[in-house]
Write a protein that holds these residues in place. Structure first.
Motif, PDB file in Angstrom:
ATOM      1  N   ARG A   1       0.856  -1.186   0.000  1.00 19.69           N
ATOM      2  CA  ARG A   1       0.000   0.000   0.000  1.00 19.69           C
ATOM      3  C   ARG A   1       0.891   1.234   0.000  1.00 19.69           C
ATOM      4  N   CYS A   2       0.316   2.357  -0.409  1.00 19.55           N
ATOM      5  CA  CYS A   2       1.045   3.632  -0.358  1.00 19.55           C
ATOM      6  C   CYS A   2       0.050   4.764  -0.596  1.00 19.55           C
ATOM      7  N   GLU A   3       0.481   5.961  -0.277  1.00 21.03           N
ATOM      8  CA  GLU A   3      -0.258   7.148  -0.700  1.00 21.03           C
ATOM      9  C   GLU A   3       0.383   7.518  -2.035  1.00 21.03           C
TER      10      GLU A   3
ATOM     11  N   THR B   1       2.792  16.786 -14.703  1.00 21.36           N
ATOM     12  CA  THR B   1       3.103  15.350 -14.694  1.00 21.36           C
ATOM     13  C   THR B   1       2.587  14.700 -13.418  1.00 21.36           C
ATOM     14  N   ARG B   2       2.765  15.358 -12.292  1.00 19.89           N
ATOM     15  CA  ARG B   2       2.237  14.836 -11.019  1.00 19.89           C
ATOM     16  C   ARG B   2       0.740  14.566 -11.151  1.00 19.89           C
ATOM     17  N   ASN B   3       0.005  15.567 -11.605  1.00 20.63           N
ATOM     18  CA  ASN B   3      -1.443  15.432 -11.690  1.00 20.63           C
ATOM     19  C   ASN B   3      -1.866  14.388 -12.718  1.00 20.63           C
ATOM     20  N   GLN B   4      -1.178  14.349 -13.869  1.00 16.50           N
ATOM     21  CA  GLN B   4      -1.589  13.411 -14.906  1.00 16.50           C
ATOM     22  C   GLN B   4      -1.309  11.968 -14.497  1.00 16.50           C
ATOM     23  N   LEU B   5      -0.207  11.725 -13.801  1.00 14.96           N
ATOM     24  CA  LEU B   5       0.053  10.373 -13.288  1.00 14.96           C
ATOM     25  C   LEU B   5      -0.999   9.972 -12.255  1.00 14.96           C
ATOM     26  N   GLY B   6      -1.402  10.913 -11.402  1.00 14.50           N
ATOM     27  CA  GLY B   6      -2.435  10.619 -10.422  1.00 14.50           C
ATOM     28  C   GLY B   6      -3.758  10.294 -11.081  1.00 14.50           C
ATOM     29  N   LEU B   7      -4.113  11.052 -12.113  1.00  8.63           N
ATOM     30  CA  LEU B   7      -5.359  10.787 -12.828  1.00  8.63           C
ATOM     31  C   LEU B   7      -5.279   9.474 -13.606  1.00  8.63           C
ATOM     32  N   ALA B   8      -4.094   9.121 -14.067  1.00  9.24           N
ATOM     33  CA  ALA B   8      -3.927   7.828 -14.740  1.00  9.24           C
ATOM     34  C   ALA B   8      -4.202   6.687 -13.769  1.00  9.24           C
TER      35      ALA B   8
ATOM     36  N   ASP C   1      -7.485   2.616  -1.033  1.00 10.65           N
ATOM     37  CA  ASP C   1      -7.304   2.168   0.344  1.00 10.65           C
ATOM     38  C   ASP C   1      -7.687   3.313   1.280  1.00 10.65           C
ATOM     39  N   GLY C   2      -8.836   3.881   1.020  1.00 11.93           N
ATOM     40  CA  GLY C   2      -9.279   5.091   1.696  1.00 11.93           C
ATOM     41  C   GLY C   2      -9.875   6.013   0.640  1.00 11.93           C
ATOM     42  N   GLU C   3     -10.376   7.140   1.064  1.00 11.28           N
ATOM     43  CA  GLU C   3     -11.062   8.051   0.146  1.00 11.28           C
ATOM     44  C   GLU C   3     -10.066   9.020  -0.485  1.00 11.28           C
ATOM     45  N   PRO C   4      -9.929   9.016  -1.813  1.00 11.00           N
ATOM     46  CA  PRO C   4      -9.044  10.005  -2.455  1.00 11.00           C
ATOM     47  C   PRO C   4      -9.648  11.408  -2.328  1.00 11.00           C
ATOM     48  N   SER C   5      -8.795  12.408  -2.410  1.00 11.40           N
ATOM     49  CA  SER C   5      -9.269  13.794  -2.466  1.00 11.40           C
ATOM     50  C   SER C   5      -8.692  14.436  -3.723  1.00 11.40           C
ATOM     51  N   TYR C   6      -9.422  15.411  -4.248  1.00  9.93           N
ATOM     52  CA  TYR C   6      -9.080  15.955  -5.554  1.00  9.93           C
ATOM     53  C   TYR C   6      -9.130  17.484  -5.558  1.00  9.93           C
ATOM     54  N   LEU C   7      -8.367  18.065  -6.472  1.00 11.89           N
ATOM     55  CA  LEU C   7      -8.526  19.468  -6.801  1.00 11.89           C
ATOM     56  C   LEU C   7      -9.883  19.649  -7.481  1.00 11.89           C
ATOM     57  N   PRO C   8     -10.396  20.884  -7.565  1.00 13.71           N
ATOM     58  CA  PRO C   8     -11.668  21.092  -8.277  1.00 13.71           C
ATOM     59  C   PRO C   8     -11.626  20.467  -9.671  1.00 13.71           C
ATOM     60  N   ASP C   9     -12.758  19.930 -10.100  1.00 16.57           N
ATOM     61  CA  ASP C   9     -12.821  19.168 -11.345  1.00 16.57           C
ATOM     62  C   ASP C   9     -13.034  20.094 -12.544  1.00 16.57           C
ATOM     63  N   SER C  10     -12.144  21.055 -12.677  1.00 16.73           N
ATOM     64  CA  SER C  10     -12.171  21.988 -13.800  1.00 16.73           C
ATOM     65  C   SER C  10     -10.820  22.674 -13.851  1.00 16.73           C
ATOM     66  N   GLY C  11     -10.556  23.411 -14.937  1.00 20.80           N
ATOM     67  CA  GLY C  11      -9.246  24.038 -15.072  1.00 20.80           C
ATOM     68  C   GLY C  11      -8.165  22.979 -15.087  1.00 20.80           C
ATOM     69  N   ASN C  12      -7.119  23.167 -14.291  1.00 20.61           N
ATOM     70  CA  ASN C  12      -6.082  22.142 -14.115  1.00 20.61           C
ATOM     71  C   ASN C  12      -6.437  21.337 -12.871  1.00 20.61           C
ATOM     72  N   THR C  13      -6.654  20.040 -13.033  1.00 23.09           N
ATOM     73  CA  THR C  13      -7.137  19.224 -11.928  1.00 23.09           C
ATOM     74  C   THR C  13      -6.237  18.020 -11.693  1.00 23.09           C
ATOM     75  N   GLY C  14      -6.501  17.311 -10.608  1.00 27.83           N
ATOM     76  CA  GLY C  14      -5.736  16.116 -10.278  1.00 27.83           C
ATOM     77  C   GLY C  14      -5.994  15.725  -8.840  1.00 27.83           C
ATOM     78  N   PRO C  15      -5.508  14.559  -8.428  1.00 26.12           N
ATOM     79  CA  PRO C  15      -5.678  14.137  -7.034  1.00 26.12           C
ATOM     80  C   PRO C  15      -4.789  14.939  -6.091  1.00 26.12           C
ATOM     81  N   ILE C  16      -5.304  15.191  -4.904  1.00 25.89           N
ATOM     82  CA  ILE C  16      -4.472  15.757  -3.832  1.00 25.89           C
ATOM     83  C   ILE C  16      -3.839  14.606  -3.054  1.00 25.89           C
ATOM     84  N   GLN C  17      -4.669  13.644  -2.683  1.00 27.78           N
ATOM     85  CA  GLN C  17      -4.198  12.420  -2.020  1.00 27.78           C
ATOM     86  C   GLN C  17      -4.915  11.226  -2.634  1.00 27.78           C
ATOM     87  N   MET C  18      -4.184  10.103  -2.743  1.00 29.96           N
ATOM     88  CA  MET C  18      -4.803   8.899  -3.279  1.00 29.96           C
ATOM     89  C   MET C  18      -4.181   7.668  -2.616  1.00 29.96           C
TER      90      MET C  18
END
Length: 406
Positions: A134-136, A248-255, A380-397
């Motif tokens: 597991r990991c964040e 890149t951080r955000n796009q990998l998280g969204l992937a 492994d828990g609830e992910p949190s995200y930036l607003p789903d518009s503009g430039n977006t991505g996970p904050i924690q996953m």
């Protein structure tokens, strides 16, 4: 900035993109796309369909629209000055000069030569959490990978990757609605980033130039009919670090988010790692971190019977266009689909992302290695995200996964 009320049509749907609850993937946007190729917003109009976006994004009747963002926020200081100087805010001959002189530094041959380093970096990061199962994901992989890829590109030690990532986050506050109130923090971070830019260029100049990224930028300053200035070289280094880490951080998280929700596609990628490059393209079509790009009309013009006045802001919804059923019979997530229409994850027209070879290369290596070593990933828990518009991505996953045998 022109307002939608100046447009001659008032029959189009309205989307309140200024609302904190607005989502570019919402049923509201899908319904608007079915009703019309465009929607009105508090800030001009939004283009919702693929065909119209593909024709407008390269149009010379439009200019890049975010150049005026600091002015809209009455912001001043180092970030605002850099934002107005940099490549993304330039047009015409000046944009062409900057792009042409910087292009060799982003050549695909250089990125190909760095792929073994990207592969080694991905394996090193996975080694640190693989045994835990597991990991964040953002903290353990996406953020350090994005930051250290950029440090690899500019040939800096990786020991202080966290500092670079933190500076990029502070600078990124300028792209949000709190720019004005965060201006001192933003400018201080930008000052620190320029300090590093001057430092790395001075250090690289002290050695014989090679085939690396910084050497290419230095050559663009020292030669040619329209060379880069010293300030322009620094501006390009800052843009590369800032843009490379955040997107890149955000796009990998969204992937990873997308593959967790489509486990059969992750299993397929593990079986067929040669699909990693196609997976990057499919993720960027289906779940891009840059969900829209902005343009501004440079003069009055007509488009499909709609009068668009000079100064009108036009948001082109790449997320909506990328899933438009008019051009994608199967708009669901499928890394084996043979897409004949390119996505807009890297923008388009003369402002198409100059660093797209880097992003494509490092994400391809990351996904191929992750799919081989991280099996059956699930939340492994609830992910949190930036607003789903503009430039977006996970904050924690937070994710859990099965380890590969052996």
């Amino acid at each position: 900035m022109a307002n939608t009320a100046e447009l001659r049509s008032d029959t189009a749907p309205f989307l309140d993109v200024s609302s904190p609850d607005f989502s570019i993937r919402s049923e509201e946007v899908i319904a608007a796309r079915e009703a019309s190729w465009y929607a009105k917003t508090p800030y001009g109009i939004a283009i919702l369909r693929y065909s119209e976006m593909s024709r407008l994004i390269p149009s010379r009747k439009l200019r890049q629209g975010s150049y005026a963002w600091p002015a809209h926020n009455n912001a001043t200081g180092t970030f605002a000055d850099w934002w107005m100087r940099m490549l993304l805010s330039q047009e015409g001959a000046e944009h062409g000069r900057l792009r042409a002189m910087a292009a060799p530094a982003f050549a695909p041959e250089l990125i190909t030569s760095l792929k073994p380093k990207f592969e080694a970096l991905a394996n090193e990061l996975i080694d640190a959490f693989e045994q835990d199962g597991r990991c964040e994901f953002m903290e353990a992989f996406a953020e350090p990978y994005a930051a250290r890829v950029v440090l690899t590109l500019i040939d800096l030690p990786h020991d202080n990757w966290r500092e670079f990532a933190d500076i990029a986050v502070e600078m990124g506050l300028a792209l949000g609605v709190t720019y004005k109130q965060d201006m001192d923090r933003i400018n201080a971070a930008t000052d620190r980033m320029f300090h590093y830019a001057r430092q790395v260029i001075a250090e690289r100049r002290s050695k014989p130039l090679g085939a690396d990224f910084l050497s290419s930028l230095i050559r663009a300053q020292d030669g040619g009919a329209n060379p880069l200035t010293e300030q322009e070289v620094y501006d390009m280094v800052v843009l590369t670090i800032f843009g490379g880490i955040d997107t890149t951080r955000n796009q990998l998280g969204l992937a990873m988010d997308t593959f967790v929700r489509h486990p059969e596609q992750w299993a397929l990628l593990r079986q067929r790692p040669e699909l990693a490059s196609a997976a990057v393209e499919e993720v960027m079509r289906y779940r891009p971190t840059v969900t829209w790009v902005t343009r501004e009309a440079v003069d009055d013009f007509e488009f499909q019977g709609l009068h668009i006045p000079k100064g009108c802001t036009i948001h082109m919804f790449s997320q909506s266009a990328g899933s438009d059923p008019r051009v994608h019979e199967n708009s669901g997530f499928d890394i084996t689909a043979e897409r004949t229409r390119r996505h807009f994850g890297f923008g388009g027209g003369i402002h198409h992302c100059l660093g797209h070879f880097i992003a494509r290369g490092d994400m391809t290596e990351a996904l191929a290695i992750l799919s081989r070593r991280v099996l059956n990933p699930r939340f492994d828990g609830e992910p949190s995200y930036l607003p789903d518009s503009g430039n977006t991505g996970p904050i924690q996953m937070p994710i859990a996964f099965d380890r590969a045998a052996g």
